[in-house]
Enzyme design. Sequence first.
Site, PDB file in Angstrom:
ATOM      1  N   HIS A  17     -30.044  10.226  41.195  1.00 22.53           N
ATOM      2  CA  HIS A  17     -28.891  10.341  40.309  1.00 22.53           C
ATOM      3  C   HIS A  17     -27.568  10.330  41.084  1.00 22.53           C
ATOM      4  O   HIS A  17     -27.552  10.286  42.313  1.00 22.53           O
ATOM      5  CB  HIS A  17     -29.018  11.592  39.438  1.00 22.53           C
ATOM      6  CG  HIS A  17     -29.126  12.850  40.235  1.00 22.53           C
ATOM      7  ND1 HIS A  17     -28.083  13.716  40.403  1.00 22.53           N
ATOM      8  CD2 HIS A  17     -30.167  13.365  40.933  1.00 22.53           C
ATOM      9  CE1 HIS A  17     -28.468  14.711  41.175  1.00 22.53           C
ATOM     10  NE2 HIS A  17     -29.725  14.524  41.511  1.00 22.53           N
ATOM     11  N   SER A 208     -26.207  16.942  35.587  1.00 26.17           N
ATOM     12  CA  SER A 208     -27.626  16.963  35.935  1.00 26.17           C
ATOM     13  C   SER A 208     -28.228  15.586  35.688  1.00 26.17           C
ATOM     14  O   SER A 208     -27.600  14.715  35.092  1.00 26.17           O
ATOM     15  CB  SER A 208     -28.365  18.014  35.104  1.00 26.17           C
ATOM     16  OG  SER A 208     -28.700  17.467  33.851  1.00 26.17           O
ATOM     17  N   LYS A 209     -29.449  15.458  36.173  1.00 23.92           N
ATOM     18  CA  LYS A 209     -30.136  14.178  36.038  1.00 23.92           C
ATOM     19  C   LYS A 209     -30.261  13.751  34.580  1.00 23.92           C
ATOM     20  O   LYS A 209     -30.455  12.589  34.277  1.00 23.92           O
ATOM     21  CB  LYS A 209     -31.568  14.293  36.582  1.00 23.92           C
ATOM     22  CG  LYS A 209     -31.615  14.688  38.041  1.00 23.92           C
ATOM     23  CD  LYS A 209     -33.059  14.872  38.494  1.00 23.92           C
ATOM     24  CE  LYS A 209     -33.116  15.929  39.575  1.00 23.92           C
ATOM     25  NZ  LYS A 209     -33.574  15.544  40.858  1.00 23.92           N
ATOM     26  N   ARG A 210     -30.188  14.738  33.689  1.00 19.85           N
ATOM     27  CA  ARG A 210     -30.386  14.417  32.273  1.00 19.85           C
ATOM     28  C   ARG A 210     -29.105  13.982  31.589  1.00 19.85           C
ATOM     29  O   ARG A 210     -29.130  13.509  30.466  1.00 19.85           O
ATOM     30  CB  ARG A 210     -30.979  15.628  31.547  1.00 19.85           C
ATOM     31  CG  ARG A 210     -32.442  15.846  31.868  1.00 19.85           C
ATOM     32  CD  ARG A 210     -32.924  17.193  31.374  1.00 19.85           C
ATOM     33  NE  ARG A 210     -32.211  18.278  32.026  1.00 19.85           N
ATOM     34  CZ  ARG A 210     -32.488  18.733  33.257  1.00 19.85           C
ATOM     35  NH1 ARG A 210     -33.471  18.198  33.941  1.00 19.85           N
ATOM     36  NH2 ARG A 210     -31.785  19.713  33.785  1.00 19.85           N
ATOM     37  N   ASP A 211     -27.973  14.131  32.268  1.00 20.37           N
ATOM     38  CA  ASP A 211     -26.721  13.758  31.607  1.00 20.37           C
ATOM     39  C   ASP A 211     -26.576  12.252  31.490  1.00 20.37           C
ATOM     40  O   ASP A 211     -27.035  11.502  32.349  1.00 20.37           O
ATOM     41  CB  ASP A 211     -25.532  14.340  32.374  1.00 20.37           C
ATOM     42  CG  ASP A 211     -25.365  15.824  32.103  1.00 20.37           C
ATOM     43  OD1 ASP A 211     -25.415  16.199  30.917  1.00 20.37           O
ATOM     44  OD2 ASP A 211     -25.207  16.596  33.064  1.00 20.37           O
TER      45      ASP A 211
END
Length: 442
Positions: A17, A208-211
């Site tokens: 990321h 975060s990686k999920r953003d």
Amino acid sequence: MSQVRVRFAPSPTGFFHIGSARTALFNWLYARHTGGVFILRIEDTDKERNSEEFLRVIYDSLRWLGMDWDEGPGVGGSFGPYRQSERAPIYRDYLERLRSAGRTYEKDGATFFRISGEPQVIDDAIRGRVERTEEKDFVIVRSDGNPVFHFVNVVDDLAMRVTHVIRGEDHLSNTSKHTELFRAFGAPLPVYAHIPLILKQNGPGKMSKRDQGALIEEYQRRGFQPEALVNFLCLLGWSPKNDAEKMPLEEIIRLFDLPGINQSNARFDERKLAHMNMAYLHDMPAARYVPLARGFLERGGFFGTTPVDADYLREVLTLCQVKVRSLEELPAAIGFFFREDFAIDPKARDKVLAKGDPCARLRELRAALEQADFSTDATLEAAVQALAVQQGMQTADYIHPGRLAVSGVSAGPTFYGIFRVLGRERVQRRIDRFLASHSPTP
Ligand code: GLU
């Protein structure tokens, strides 16, 4: 001073990321700026959470971004192996040194490190003086025999002769454990540089990686330019003193230094990235842009099975080059050049039909185009200007309905450019079709 040796030490436990890429980049830039060595070390001791798939993404993304490593998996080096999962004998050796120095003990099957309890002071290249005191002995080898992150991280930095540890600020709180270990080995400390966090685009908190917008491979898939991403990433937390934004890589390398890294957190801004990418696409020579864009369109199946005329495609692509923020916008931006069944945007149509007599203007335009010279934008412009003068109209009275009739939308590349590239026949046919469906039948 001896040669700078820095490392990027990812754990392949998730997709690559923005934050990891930025850490890698700062290390890479520092190595290139100083003529040092950039090491890639894979911290894969956590067998449960590691995956080969994540590892492949790390290698691919680093290569795509142009961050070549001087030592590491695939290229070797004098201090390998470069995957921690292959370094067990080295860890046993270093553990033995601590043991014989009386700095370890066993408890409940695990091996503990006996701390000194002294205040641990570092002179961080970014944060300045940071002091922290460890209060408890900590585990360095778990009861299942696996060495712990803090231990292997320090052993490898030592064994690989790392001179500068440039990493995310989330590791600042680990540093006192690390310096305890360095000192227990009787080794000098590396220079630490803890990079501030990247905040998510909206709201508080770390990205975060999920953003949205976090994954590097997404940008690759969407047709972003790696140079643009590198340029954007280097400005996330670092600034050259001259306020420059778009900079050639050589210039970034020349200017990059640790004191230029900001202490405050950087905020991720996807619009800024899109803008940077657009600037890179804009400035690209046609000889590079056209094959790049064509390849992207082909991979996306844009042309279907219809053979494409290379000259026509080149004209279309260079005309629209300044209009797209990334290649992913191309199919929508150039669709009307390749099909007759493009949609007419209802909003744009209502706006055009509300003013004056656009259908009368289109009929005049169509007639004037019969004689117009389509070879350059300038000759077309002259023709429309002459028409406007003759009819006592403004050129805008022709341009707005003309653009709508041939492209279906109210924005896009230059009006005369669109006409020139489409050519007389296509333009007239489209005007006829528009008139047939929009002017009241007499
Ligand atoms: N494997 C650690 C991480 O991914 C590296 C920490 C370090 O750079 O020292 O965060």
